[in-house]
Design a protein around this motif. Structure first.
Motif, PDB file in Angstrom:
ATOM      1  N   GLU A 110       6.025   5.217   4.602  1.00  0.00           N
ATOM      2  CA  GLU A 110       6.747   6.497   4.598  1.00  0.00           C
ATOM      3  C   GLU A 110       7.649   6.576   5.822  1.00  0.00           C
ATOM      4  OE1 GLU A 110       5.940  11.171   3.696  1.00  0.00           O
ATOM      5  OE2 GLU A 110       4.527  10.131   4.971  1.00  0.00           O
ATOM      6  N   SER A 111       8.933   6.739   5.561  1.00  0.00           N
ATOM      7  CA  SER A 111       9.909   6.846   6.647  1.00  0.00           C
ATOM      8  C   SER A 111      10.233   8.304   6.950  1.00  0.00           C
ATOM      9  CB  SER A 111      11.194   6.097   6.265  1.00  0.00           C
ATOM     10  OG  SER A 111      11.739   6.617   5.062  1.00  0.00           O
ATOM     11  N   ASP A 133       5.167  21.821   7.376  1.00  0.00           N
ATOM     12  CA  ASP A 133       4.322  21.782   6.185  1.00  0.00           C
ATOM     13  C   ASP A 133       3.810  20.352   5.997  1.00  0.00           C
ATOM     14  OD1 ASP A 133       3.105  22.274   3.770  1.00  0.00           O
ATOM     15  OD2 ASP A 133       4.969  22.230   2.626  1.00  0.00           O
ATOM     16  N   THR A 134       2.729  20.018   6.687  1.00  0.00           N
ATOM     17  CA  THR A 134       2.225  18.639   6.714  1.00  0.00           C
ATOM     18  C   THR A 134       0.798  18.566   6.171  1.00  0.00           C
ATOM     19  OG1 THR A 134       1.483  18.942   8.997  1.00  0.00           O
ATOM     20  CG2 THR A 134       3.681  18.011   8.667  1.00  0.00           C
ATOM     21  N   TRP A 135       0.424  17.353   5.733  1.00  0.00           N
ATOM     22  CA  TRP A 135      -0.927  17.147   5.202  1.00  0.00           C
ATOM     23  C   TRP A 135      -1.922  17.023   6.341  1.00  0.00           C
ATOM     24  CZ3 TRP A 135      -4.920  13.721   5.764  1.00  0.00           C
ATOM     25  CH2 TRP A 135      -5.972  13.847   4.845  1.00  0.00           C
ATOM     26  N   GLU A 159       0.837  -1.195   0.000  1.00  0.00           N
ATOM     27  CA  GLU A 159       0.000   0.000   0.000  1.00  0.00           C
ATOM     28  C   GLU A 159       0.875   1.249   0.000  1.00  0.00           C
ATOM     29  OE1 GLU A 159      -2.976  -0.644  -0.449  1.00  0.00           O
ATOM     30  OE2 GLU A 159      -3.197  -2.691   0.281  1.00  0.00           O
ATOM     31  N   VAL A 160       0.281   2.357  -0.411  1.00  0.00           N
ATOM     32  CA  VAL A 160       0.947   3.653  -0.362  1.00  0.00           C
ATOM     33  C   VAL A 160       0.218   4.496   0.674  1.00  0.00           C
ATOM     34  CG1 VAL A 160       1.593   5.733  -1.619  1.00  0.00           C
ATOM     35  CG2 VAL A 160       1.641   3.516  -2.780  1.00  0.00           C
ATOM     36  N   ALA A 161       0.823   4.676   1.824  1.00  0.00           N
ATOM     37  CA  ALA A 161       0.176   5.436   2.898  1.00  0.00           C
ATOM     38  C   ALA A 161       0.144   6.916   2.546  1.00  0.00           C
ATOM     39  CB  ALA A 161       0.927   5.219   4.209  1.00  0.00           C
ATOM     40  N   LEU A 162      -0.722   7.645   3.226  1.00  0.00           N
ATOM     41  CA  LEU A 162      -0.809   9.086   3.020  1.00  0.00           C
ATOM     42  C   LEU A 162       0.511   9.773   3.361  1.00  0.00           C
ATOM     43  CD1 LEU A 162      -4.356   9.877   4.441  1.00  0.00           C
ATOM     44  CD2 LEU A 162      -3.594  10.206   2.081  1.00  0.00           C
ATOM     45  N   THR A 163       0.846  10.767   2.568  1.00  0.00           N
ATOM     46  CA  THR A 163       2.069  11.532   2.780  1.00  0.00           C
ATOM     47  C   THR A 163       1.929  12.419   4.021  1.00  0.00           C
ATOM     48  OG1 THR A 163       2.595  11.553   0.437  1.00  0.00           O
ATOM     49  CG2 THR A 163       3.574  13.294   1.776  1.00  0.00           C
ATOM     50  N   HIS A 164       3.003  12.490   4.800  1.00  0.00           N
ATOM     51  CA  HIS A 164       2.999  13.365   5.975  1.00  0.00           C
ATOM     52  C   HIS A 164       3.602  14.724   5.637  1.00  0.00           C
ATOM     53  CE1 HIS A 164       3.157  14.634  10.128  1.00  0.00           C
ATOM     54  NE2 HIS A 164       4.478  14.793  10.040  1.00  0.00           N
ATOM     55  N   ARG A 165       4.826  14.732   5.137  1.00  0.00           N
ATOM     56  CA  ARG A 165       5.537  15.976   4.833  1.00  0.00           C
ATOM     57  C   ARG A 165       5.279  16.394   3.390  1.00  0.00           C
ATOM     58  NH1 ARG A 165      10.486  16.684   7.706  1.00  0.00           N
ATOM     59  NH2 ARG A 165      11.075  18.190   6.085  1.00  0.00           N
ATOM     60  N   LEU A 166       4.554  17.497   3.186  1.00  0.00           N
ATOM     61  CA  LEU A 166       4.275  17.972   1.840  1.00  0.00           C
ATOM     62  C   LEU A 166       5.507  18.582   1.181  1.00  0.00           C
ATOM     63  CD1 LEU A 166       0.753  19.650   2.215  1.00  0.00           C
ATOM     64  CD2 LEU A 166       1.334  17.262   1.742  1.00  0.00           C
ATOM     65  N   ASP A 167       6.393  19.175   1.980  1.00  0.00           N
ATOM     66  CA  ASP A 167       7.564  19.830   1.392  1.00  0.00           C
ATOM     67  C   ASP A 167       8.499  18.840   0.707  1.00  0.00           C
ATOM     68  OD1 ASP A 167       8.170  18.709   3.874  1.00  0.00           O
ATOM     69  OD2 ASP A 167       9.666  20.227   4.380  1.00  0.00           O
TER      70      ASP A 167
END
Length: 721
Positions: A202-203, A293-295, A173-181
């Motif tokens: 996401e690490s 800058d987070t989602w 799976e592709v988890a939701l992104t945390h850091r948008l930058d």
């Protein structure tokens, strides 16, 4: 029965319209591109994103984590993953006002896509659910409050079961992104990792830096290139194990991948006109990396600068995901760089000289020095081309270690940011990649009167193009038309329906507008019923960037052009004619014997860069006369340079320096070395060929059909087609 793979998934993110985005009186005239610029009170500052449209950002970001195409759901060959980088397989996401979410507006999209799911703000759930159900969307409408990793995993599974239940599902799976930058780097990598069977979680944490994220993404690209090469060569698993390390090293050295860059910044001259002093004081420059800058489902409620940041990052990530390439956010362009650029552009309106232009280039590079991180330099060294989301012409900057600007090193295309609402709509509503295979129809619309000396020289140039390019190719036609009025231009385009429209006209600066003069009137809107995919503006200063002028180059993208070529400064009609003739010649050659260039952007870059010798030789009467002299091999100097001496010796990153060196060698053999080199310095030359801007998506206009490109990349090549 048609294959489900013939249509890509379609996602819709509706928003509550404000005054500027509401339904037009004529519903049939509505397009998902917003034309009106919102008032300052209704939009963010300084880039101008409508605050109603900003409410769609959480949903847009979420959709980037869903499948872009149905092959995303299954295991595909590694060579296909690498080859698809050239096709730009974007997510198809529509951002529409809720009251336009209906078949009358979206009919064409519903016909060519699988309507999959609608993601909406909670307050629009009931209405969005009803409209999505009526249009046959496959999955239940999802409100922002339900967006999570669990929802994302369930939707991947549901999409697979609905459209291709008989095929094995790819695990992971592709988890939701945390850091948008960092998302322009990390999200394409994690989507690639899922296909490759690597860890996808996401690490990236609050403490992750750009260096770590970039190293991971670059490492993934190197592995992909090495494995794809071994697969194309038909290497067995056992042999691949022995060859992998060596192949990885070879591919690491020659790796080239698409690179998307986000470069915020507004020209001070524009800001002074658009915003009062209090608003300008509140506008602060942004760093490249911002750990905060987070989602979140409420990211559109953040301060203006963070909302704009999220929008630009989305566009860059959307681009880098589409190409499975690399993406970087850069810090805000310093205002001094815009000011110096404006001075440089103004300098060309007078009798410009080489020494002054060099000094201004030096100041420009000094002002932009903070941009050059180790990651940016490494990314550019591995880039196949640059897609720059910015109002600043990054291609005019020179990377440390180079002697020529970036646009000489590699192809560059621009996506203007101002206003941000329009950029977002254009990014989401662009058509798929197209092929100009077959006959390329070119229409030259001559808007300058024949009584004007520039008009006479312009027509001579197009006559030369017809004599030089078209006769050598059965697949390129050039039609010349006299279009002294806007109505004549519109009629000619409607009659000939060209693939490439070349408008030969005077450019003019009217206030803060860079327009075309047609029929003695400045025009920003051409009102064409069908805008050709490619528009070339053979006119002066129709794409200036230093003052933030509203330009016809950018507005033609809004009218429907896929790519527009314009000039930043006044250009000499004879030199411009030479460039255009060479552009047509290489288009004709490539269309007759394809293989050297992939896209029209590649053709233009070759023409632009290889024109350095003409920039140098055409700088003075002495150099022009010397270039006609016979060399020891019996050829004129220019012929000797192009036919014998330059091959393999001109580095794009040092194109002017290397060209001088080779010309100097020829002069030495004639006993003229010192004199010719002195002419290079006095009066010197100006790199006029570099002051052209290709805006839009010329990287998506292929000279070979996209399907054939994939067949050629298949193991064994096109013989297996």
């Amino acid at each position: 029965m048609p294959s489900p793979f013939e249509k890509p998934p379609l996602y819709v993110v509706p928003f509550a319209p404000g005054a500027a985005e509401g339904r037009a009186q004529d519903q049939s005239a509505y397009r998902p591109v917003l034309f009106e610029r919102p008032e300052v009170a209704e939009s963010t500052v300084p880039h101008g994103l409508a605050k109603t449209v900003a409410a769609a950002l959480p949903g847009l970001w979420y959709c980037l984590h869903l499948p872009a195409s149905l092959p995303d759901l299954i295991d595909v060959d590694i060579w296909m993953l690498k080859a698809a980088q050239n096709l730009r397989l974007e997510h198809h996401i529509l951002m529409v006002p809720i009251d336009c979410f209906e078949e009358d507006v979206l009919g064409e999209h519903l016909q060519h896509h699988h309507p999959v799911v609608t993601i909406c703000p909670d307050e629009l759930l009931d209405e969005a659910r009803q409209r999505a159900s009526a249009l046959g969307f496959a999955l239940p409408t999802t409100p922002y409050s339900q967006l999570s990793d669990a929802t994302l995993a369930a939707q991947w599974k549901a999409i697979h079961e609905h459209f291709i239940p008989g095929l094995p599902r790819l695990p992971g799976e592709v988890a939701l992104t945390h850091r948008l930058d960092l998302a322009p780097l990390t999200l394409p990598h994690r989507r690639l990792a899922r296909q490759m069977g690597w860890p996808t979680a996401e690490s990236v944490t609050q403490d992750t830096n750009m260096r770590e994220a970039f190293a991971q993404a670059l490492r993934g690209q190197r592995f992909l290139a090495a494995l794809a090469r071994l697969e194309r060569e038909g290497v067995s698993h056992s042999e691949a194990g022995h060859r992998f390390r060596q192949t990885l090293q070879e591919e690491a050295d020659r790796l080239r991948v698409p690179l998307a860059l986000g470069l915020p910044g507004t020209a001070p001259a524009y800001a002074r006109v658009a915003y009062d002093s209090e608003i300008r004081r509140r506008t602060k420059p942004q760093p490249a990396v911002s750990p905060d800058d987070t989602w979140s489902a409420t990211l559109h409620e953040r301060p203006d600068h963070m909302v704009e940041r999220a929008a630009i990052e989305f566009a860059v990530t959307h681009q880098s995901v589409a190409s499975s390439g690399l993406g970087l956010m850069l810090p805000t362009m310093p205002s001094d760089a815009f000011t110096t650029l404006a001075e440089l552009e103004r300098h060309f309106h007078t009798r410009h000289n080489s020494a002054a232009v060099k000094r201004l280039f030096t100041r420009l590079n000094e002002a932009a020095q903070p941009l050059w991180t180790a990651e940016l330099k490494a990314a550019i060294r591995h880039a196949s081309y640059l897609a720059v989301f910015s109002d600043f012409p990054l291609g005019l900057l020179t990377m440390p270690g180079d002697s020529a600007p970036l646009c000489a090193r590699l192809p560059v295309t621009y996506r203007p940011l101002q206003p941000l609402t329009r950029m977002m709509q254009q990014q989401l509503s662009a058509p798929p990649a197209i092929g100009l295979g077959g006959t390329i129809n070119v229409l030259v619309a001559e808007c300058i009167p024949v009584s004007d000396p520039v008009g006479r020289m312009s027509r001579q140039g197009w006559n030369t193009a017809c004599e030089t390019a078209a006769p050598n190719s059965a697949t390129l036609t050039i039609t010349q038309a006299e279009t002294p009025t806007l109505a004549a231009l519109q009629q000619s385009v409607a009659e000939h329906r060209p693939d490439v429209l070349i408008i030969s006209a005077h450019g003019t600066m009217a206030g803060n507008m860079a327009a075309l003069v047609i029929g003695d009137e400045p025009h920003l809107d051409l009102g064409l019923d069908r805008v050709p995919p490619v528009v070339v503006l053979s006119a002066c200063h129709v794409a200036p960037r230093g003052s933030g002028a509203v330009s016809i180059t950018d507005l033609l993208l809004r009218e429907g052009a896929l790519a527009v070529l314009g000039t930043q400064v006044p250009v000499d009609v004879r030199r411009n004619a030479m460039l255009m003739v060479r552009f047509m010649v290489y288009l004709a050659k490539e269309n007759t014997k394809p293989g050297q260039f992939s896209t029209i952007l590649d053709v233009w870059h070759h023409v632009q860069t290889s024109n350095a010798v003409n920039d140098i030789i055409d700088a003075s009467p002495n150099l022009r006369e010397w270039a006609t002299r016979t060399t020891v091999d019996g050829l004129p100097v220019l012929g000797e340079f192009m036919s014998n001496r330059a091959t393999g010796r001109i580095r794009p990153s040092h194109v002017y320096k290397d060209t001088e060196h080779v010309l100097g060698e020829i002069a030495d053999e004639q006993g003229q070395g010192d004199r010719v080199r002195n002419w290079f310095r006095r009066p010197g030359y100006v790199p006029e060929s570099l002051f052209y801007v290709f805006a839009g998506r010329p990287d998506r206009i292929h000279l070979t059909p996209p399907q054939l490109l994939m067949e050629q990349a298949r193991p064994g090549g096109s013989s297996q087609a």
